[in-house]
Scaffold this motif. Structure first.
Motif, PDB file in Angstrom:
ATOM      1  N   LYS A  75       0.834  -1.205   0.000  1.00  0.00           N
ATOM      2  CA  LYS A  75       0.000   0.000   0.000  1.00  0.00           C
ATOM      3  C   LYS A  75       0.872   1.260   0.000  1.00  0.00           C
ATOM      4  N   GLU A  76       1.917   1.274   0.817  1.00  0.00           N
ATOM      5  CA  GLU A  76       2.824   2.425   0.873  1.00  0.00           C
ATOM      6  C   GLU A  76       3.506   2.656  -0.467  1.00  0.00           C
ATOM      7  N   LEU A  77       3.940   1.583  -1.103  1.00  0.00           N
ATOM      8  CA  LEU A  77       4.653   1.738  -2.376  1.00  0.00           C
ATOM      9  C   LEU A  77       3.715   2.150  -3.505  1.00  0.00           C
ATOM     10  N   GLN A  78       2.458   1.742  -3.423  1.00  0.00           N
ATOM     11  CA  GLN A  78       1.487   2.221  -4.415  1.00  0.00           C
ATOM     12  C   GLN A  78       1.285   3.724  -4.260  1.00  0.00           C
ATOM     13  N   SER A  79       1.193   4.181  -3.020  1.00  0.00           N
ATOM     14  CA  SER A  79       1.051   5.616  -2.763  1.00  0.00           C
ATOM     15  C   SER A  79       2.312   6.369  -3.196  1.00  0.00           C
ATOM     16  N   PHE A  80       3.463   5.779  -2.928  1.00  0.00           N
ATOM     17  CA  PHE A  80       4.729   6.387  -3.340  1.00  0.00           C
ATOM     18  C   PHE A  80       4.801   6.481  -4.860  1.00  0.00           C
ATOM     19  N   GLN A  81       4.322   5.446  -5.540  1.00  0.00           N
ATOM     20  CA  GLN A  81       4.321   5.466  -7.001  1.00  0.00           C
ATOM     21  C   GLN A  81       3.521   6.653  -7.518  1.00  0.00           C
ATOM     22  N   ALA A  82       2.410   6.954  -6.864  1.00  0.00           N
ATOM     23  CA  ALA A  82       1.596   8.112  -7.272  1.00  0.00           C
ATOM     24  C   ALA A  82       2.389   9.405  -7.122  1.00  0.00           C
ATOM     25  N   ALA A  83       3.186   9.508  -6.058  1.00  0.00           N
ATOM     26  CA  ALA A  83       4.020  10.701  -5.859  1.00  0.00           C
ATOM     27  C   ALA A  83       5.084  10.807  -6.946  1.00  0.00           C
ATOM     28  N   ARG A 101      15.054  13.007  -7.691  1.00  0.00           N
ATOM     29  CA  ARG A 101      13.696  12.612  -8.072  1.00  0.00           C
ATOM     30  C   ARG A 101      13.072  11.752  -6.979  1.00  0.00           C
ATOM     31  N   ILE A 102      13.836  10.791  -6.466  1.00  0.00           N
ATOM     32  CA  ILE A 102      13.332   9.928  -5.391  1.00  0.00           C
ATOM     33  C   ILE A 102      13.145  10.738  -4.118  1.00  0.00           C
ATOM     34  N   SER A 103      14.104  11.610  -3.791  1.00  0.00           N
ATOM     35  CA  SER A 103      13.983  12.444  -2.591  1.00  0.00           C
ATOM     36  C   SER A 103      12.747  13.332  -2.643  1.00  0.00           C
ATOM     37  N   LEU A 104      12.515  13.975  -3.791  1.00  0.00           N
ATOM     38  CA  LEU A 104      11.334  14.820  -3.946  1.00  0.00           C
ATOM     39  C   LEU A 104      10.053  13.991  -3.854  1.00  0.00           C
ATOM     40  N   SER A 105      10.083  12.801  -4.427  1.00  0.00           N
ATOM     41  CA  SER A 105       8.907  11.932  -4.374  1.00  0.00           C
ATOM     42  C   SER A 105       8.631  11.466  -2.951  1.00  0.00           C
ATOM     43  N   ILE A 106       9.692  11.162  -2.200  1.00  0.00           N
ATOM     44  CA  ILE A 106       9.525  10.782  -0.795  1.00  0.00           C
ATOM     45  C   ILE A 106       8.935  11.948  -0.017  1.00  0.00           C
ATOM     46  N   ALA A 107       9.451  13.152  -0.265  1.00  0.00           N
ATOM     47  CA  ALA A 107       8.942  14.338   0.430  1.00  0.00           C
ATOM     48  C   ALA A 107       7.464  14.541   0.123  1.00  0.00           C
TER      49      ALA A 107
END
Length: 160
Positions: A75-83, A101-107
């Motif tokens: 579930k977390e990774l699906q939400s992260f994918q949306a970011a 890109r990953i840092s901004l997506s995590i933020a």
């Protein structure tokens, strides 16, 4: 027995590895019963315990708890994918490295920035601040999930 401690980033990584190992069993394949899959996943998880004799070892996690955590990771990774997809759609200008890109997506995923995020200047959000980062790294390299450009698999399902 009391409640187990919170899941660490390393334990999340090991749950992701265990789930992949159980799902990639060439003998059982996709014909596994859910109970068999969960037991196999738990055994794989326990086998990855870096300190099996420590006071907090992986065996204190039940089969159901490991399975539930794999669903949470999914579930977390699906939400992260949306970011990630939102960030990619905003076409960040300049030299945006994969790491940024990953840092901004995590933020964005963690709610640290709103809107397009293009005005967000904290590009150095440590990946270690996100407890699911190591699980993301494991799954990003797996055939079942090749990063944000592919659909995120349901980690805790033996059928993909």
């Amino acid at each position: 027995m009391g409640r187990a401690s919170q899941w660490t980033a390393q334990q999340n990584e090991h749950v992701a590895e265990a789930t992949l190992a159980a799902s990639e069993d060439p003998i059982a394949g996709i014909d596994q019963k859910s109970e068999d899959f969960q037991l196999k996943m738990w055994k794989e998880f326990v086998g990855r315990d870096p300190q099996p004799d420590a006071s907090t070892n992986y065996r204190e996690r039940s089969i159901a708890a490991v399975y539930k955590q794999s669903k949470l990771i999914s579930k977390e990774l699906q939400s992260f994918q949306a970011a990630v997809m939102f960030l990619d759609a905003s076409n960040p200008t300049g030299n945006c490295t994969d790491d940024e890109r990953i840092s901004l997506s995590i933020a964005r995923h963690r709610g640290l920035m709103k809107g397009s995020g293009l005005d967000y200047t904290k590009k150095d959000t440590p990946h270690s601040e996100w407890v699911f980062y190591l699980a993301y790294k494991v799954l990003n390299g797996s055939p079942e999930w090749q990063g944000a450009d592919s659909p995120v698999m349901d980690l805790a399902s033996p059928v993909y």
